[in-house]
Every structure is written in structure tokens, then in C-alpha cells.
Design a protein around this motif. Sequence first.
Motif, mmCIF file in Angstrom:
data_model
loop_
_atom_site.group_PDB
_atom_site.id
_atom_site.type_symbol
_atom_site.label_atom_id
_atom_site.label_comp_id
_atom_site.label_asym_id
_atom_site.label_seq_id
_atom_site.Cartn_x
_atom_site.Cartn_y
_atom_site.Cartn_z
ATOM 1 N N VAL A 4 0.846 -1.201 0.000
ATOM 2 C CA VAL A 4 0.000 0.000 0.000
ATOM 3 C C VAL A 4 0.881 1.251 0.000
ATOM 4 C CG1 VAL A 4 -1.941 1.191 1.086
ATOM 5 C CG2 VAL A 4 -1.720 -1.302 1.317
ATOM 6 N N PRO A 5 1.284 1.711 -1.196
ATOM 7 C CA PRO A 5 2.078 2.939 -1.260
ATOM 8 C C PRO A 5 1.202 4.158 -0.976
ATOM 9 C CG PRO A 5 1.510 2.213 -3.472
ATOM 10 C CD PRO A 5 0.984 1.169 -2.525
ATOM 11 N N ALA A 6 1.798 5.193 -0.392
ATOM 12 C CA ALA A 6 1.062 6.419 -0.072
ATOM 13 C C ALA A 6 1.695 7.597 -0.793
ATOM 14 C CB ALA A 6 1.054 6.658 1.439
ATOM 15 N N ARG A 7 0.968 8.687 -0.821
ATOM 16 C CA ARG A 7 1.482 9.916 -1.414
ATOM 17 C C ARG A 7 0.969 11.098 -0.609
ATOM 18 N NH1 ARG A 7 -2.806 11.748 -6.017
ATOM 19 N NH2 ARG A 7 -1.659 13.686 -5.843
ATOM 20 N N THR A 8 1.558 12.266 -0.852
ATOM 21 C CA THR A 8 1.127 13.489 -0.164
ATOM 22 C C THR A 8 0.774 14.575 -1.183
ATOM 23 O OG1 THR A 8 3.398 14.330 -0.063
ATOM 24 C CG2 THR A 8 2.617 13.060 1.830
ATOM 25 N N ILE A 9 -0.110 15.465 -0.752
ATOM 26 C CA ILE A 9 -0.386 16.712 -1.473
ATOM 27 C C ILE A 9 -0.259 17.836 -0.458
ATOM 28 C CG2 ILE A 9 -2.128 18.109 -2.655
ATOM 29 C CD1 ILE A 9 -3.391 15.574 -3.709
ATOM 30 N N ILE A 10 0.481 18.869 -0.803
ATOM 31 C CA ILE A 10 0.613 20.023 0.081
ATOM 32 C C ILE A 10 -0.198 21.181 -0.489
ATOM 33 C CG2 ILE A 10 2.197 21.712 1.096
ATOM 34 C CD1 ILE A 10 4.304 19.527 1.097
ATOM 35 N N GLN A 11 -1.091 21.717 0.338
ATOM 36 C CA GLN A 11 -1.918 22.858 -0.048
ATOM 37 C C GLN A 11 -1.674 23.999 0.934
ATOM 38 O OE1 GLN A 11 -5.892 20.292 -1.439
ATOM 39 N NE2 GLN A 11 -6.118 22.004 -0.024
ATOM 40 N N GLY A 12 -1.837 25.233 0.435
ATOM 41 C CA GLY A 12 -1.811 26.378 1.329
ATOM 42 C C GLY A 12 -3.126 26.466 2.100
ATOM 43 N N LEU A 13 -3.042 26.833 3.376
ATOM 44 C CA LEU A 13 -4.267 27.049 4.152
ATOM 45 C C LEU A 13 -4.886 28.373 3.743
ATOM 46 C CD1 LEU A 13 -3.703 26.127 7.923
ATOM 47 C CD2 LEU A 13 -5.296 25.088 6.318
ATOM 48 N N PRO A 14 -6.201 28.444 3.587
ATOM 49 C CA PRO A 14 -6.810 29.724 3.241
ATOM 50 C C PRO A 14 -6.599 30.756 4.346
ATOM 51 C CG PRO A 14 -8.479 27.971 3.444
ATOM 52 C CD PRO A 14 -7.157 27.355 3.685
ATOM 53 N N GLU A 15 -6.559 32.015 3.955
ATOM 54 C CA GLU A 15 -6.366 33.118 4.919
ATOM 55 C C GLU A 15 -7.397 33.065 6.033
ATOM 56 O OE1 GLU A 15 -4.404 36.181 5.119
ATOM 57 O OE2 GLU A 15 -2.990 34.978 3.946
ATOM 58 N N ASP A 16 -8.638 32.736 5.669
ATOM 59 C CA ASP A 16 -9.720 32.759 6.658
ATOM 60 C C ASP A 16 -9.993 31.371 7.249
ATOM 61 O OD1 ASP A 16 -10.670 31.609 4.367
ATOM 62 O OD2 ASP A 16 -12.597 32.667 4.352
#
Length: 400
Positions: free
Chosen positions: A162-174
Motif C-alpha cells: 500500500v504505497p502512499a502519497r502526499t499533497i501540500i496545499q496552502g491554508l486559506p487566509e480565513d
Amino acid sequence: MKTLTKNNTHLHQDQILNHWLYAALLGNHPIAVWRRPDSHEVEIIVDSSGSIKRLIPELEQLPKGFIVHPFADQSDEKAYFLEASKHIKFSLRPDLSENEEIELPEISIDPKTLNLAIKPLLNEAIENQGRSLQASTTMEDFEELVKKGMALIKEGVMSKFVPARTIIQGLPEDFDLAKTFLNLCQEYPKAFVNFFHIPKVGSWIGATPETLICTKGKYFQTMALAGTQPAIGPDPLANAGWRQKEIAEQALVSRYIVNNFKKIRLREYKEIGPKTVQAGSLLHLRSDFEVDMEATNFPQLGSVMLKLLHPTSAVCGSPRQEAMEFLAQYETFDRSFFAGYLGPVNIEDQTTIYVNLRTAQLQGDHVILYAGAGVTEDSVPEKEWEETSLKCNIIGKFFQ
């Protein structure tokens, strides 16, 4: 502390949650917040003991609290444990919560600005963790990893991984932590919705569909959950059709549970399934297992099975040792608490531990999404990438 009646103070659920989040973060206390599947109650535990506890999870001997364990089977096998210095509950149903008495911590700022005060406190706590931000997994790297593992499956080294992966997102200002948690509760009524923060360790939020173990009264329960497809149409459960790949994958997880029963010479258990279940926008195959701990004279079954099952073949692979070694060598990031386990312990005669799936790590002004896919000899690398995208979006869309 003060006790307020919601009817008199017009407190909304997000304000109650914000009071406790703010007080815990300000006091540098571990906190866990959760809503059980099919429940209308939010529960909160704050550990104000002043120490971060690590322990071997002998569940039956623990006080009331909340447990969190990372994915990797660490040498000391210790979990983080939040002891319930405070345990608070409030209802999400207006008809039940109108005259509810709610205990709130004393705060020194205007309650209406609490959500604005929480994000900087959370960021400060996360900055102190000293972890560098990873990069998102690329499609090329993930598909290359799938191909490497499939070559070993063909050689007979593994039957699944079971390989995994990541996604990095910016948190919204609000970004509003309390409202995000409550939105997850509304969107995923059958999931274990959770947030936990442990100072200098991590802050995570998610909505997992998978129970690892549950002990309630004299009964022990667990489940085999595997296979994934999108939920499509007005009646997705009726329209579901499963490929041989997903059927075999789910059977492997069920067999893994039964083999662990055999290891401890447990022969008396009920097995129901597999059946198709819906988790948000996805469908899975699930089998349920139940054991009467009194009839089998096995009161410590919860702790024994927790140690045997984690990490399951649904999040690691089979055989476990070979799959773990492969992932340790080739996955390019630390899973941390993703695909570990978490849940409330010894609360109202019940302990329920969940696999930490559909989860996100809050890190400064970013959020890290995690997802994995079960790979067998019948897998197609591009389809496994698509599956992880669907899984990441279950939580990721709440941070856009």
C-alpha cells in the motif's frame, strides 16, 4: 471554569469548540476533539497534566483518555496518550442542545474573535515542532513506486503493498478550525471525525471510515475495509460493481484478521460480509467481525488484537514484514500519524480505535494531505494514482 446554558447565551457549536481549542492551545495542553460515526455528539478531551505521555497500549488498564499511534511500528511500541483532565460533550442537534449546560473555560478575549486568535496559536505550536515542509508526491514518482512493488509481487516477495502519497496545499487566509471540523461532521455522518493537537508533536484533522478495534461491554469488534470506487448516481450502493482486483484485495484483509484470530487460538467469532459501504464520495467493501469476550474468556482481547492487527494489510500490505521493509526503503516521506491509529479509550464502557485515514496534517500556513492505494498483481499504476487523488480530495476540499 464556568457553566453556561446555550439557550441563555446563544452559543453556537463553533463557539463552544473555539473556547476549548483556544484555552488548550494557549495553555500548551494536548487536546482531542471527535464525533463518532452516526452520532450527534461532539466530545472533547483536554490533558492539563503538564506532561506528554508515551505508553505501551494496554487498553484495559488505562484511565479515560484518547490514544494516538504513528504508522511505523516503532521499537518501543509506544503510543501517545491524552489523559482526560477534562471531558466535555455537546450536541449537534438543535432540538437536543437548546437547554444544554456546557462547561466553558475562562478566557480573556472576546468570544466572537476566538477563531481569529486560534490560527496564530496553532501556527506557533506547529512552528515549534521543528519539522521541515515536504514536497507533494509527483505522479511520476508514485507510479514508479507502484511499478517497483508490482515487480516484487510478480517475484512472489509480496502479494500486496500500500504505497502512499502526499499533497501540500496552502491554508486559506480565513481558515477556521472549528467550522472545518463541524463541516466534516455534516458532510461525513458515518465517519469518525477527529482533530488532535499534541504540543511539539503534531496537529491533525480527518474523517476516517475504518474501525481498527472496538470493545464495548463484553463485545470485541473489528472490520476488514478495502477496495475503492467512486460513489456515482442517486443510489451508488445499488449500482456498485466490483472488479476481481478489489474483491481479492478485500478478501486478503479479511484473511489477515482471521489468521490473527488463529494465532491466539480464537475460533468463536462472527463474520458478516463483505458488503458495499459508502464513505463520503467513495465506496468500499467491508466485512465485520465480532467476538464475545466473556464467552471466550478473553477480557484483554482489545489490547492483544490491537498489537497483532496494526498496521493492517489494508494500510501496509502482505506479508506485513516484507511490505513494511519495501515502504521504508522507497517511500520518500515520513507517514507520521497517517495510517496509524487513534481514538477514545475507556469512555462510558467503550474503547474504539480507528485507522487514521482521510486525514490531514496542519503545518504552519499549509496542510499536508495523505492517501494510499492497495496494489496487487492486477493493479494499473495510473488507476492507483487516480484513487489516491479521490481520497485526498475527501479532506482537501475543506481547505480550498
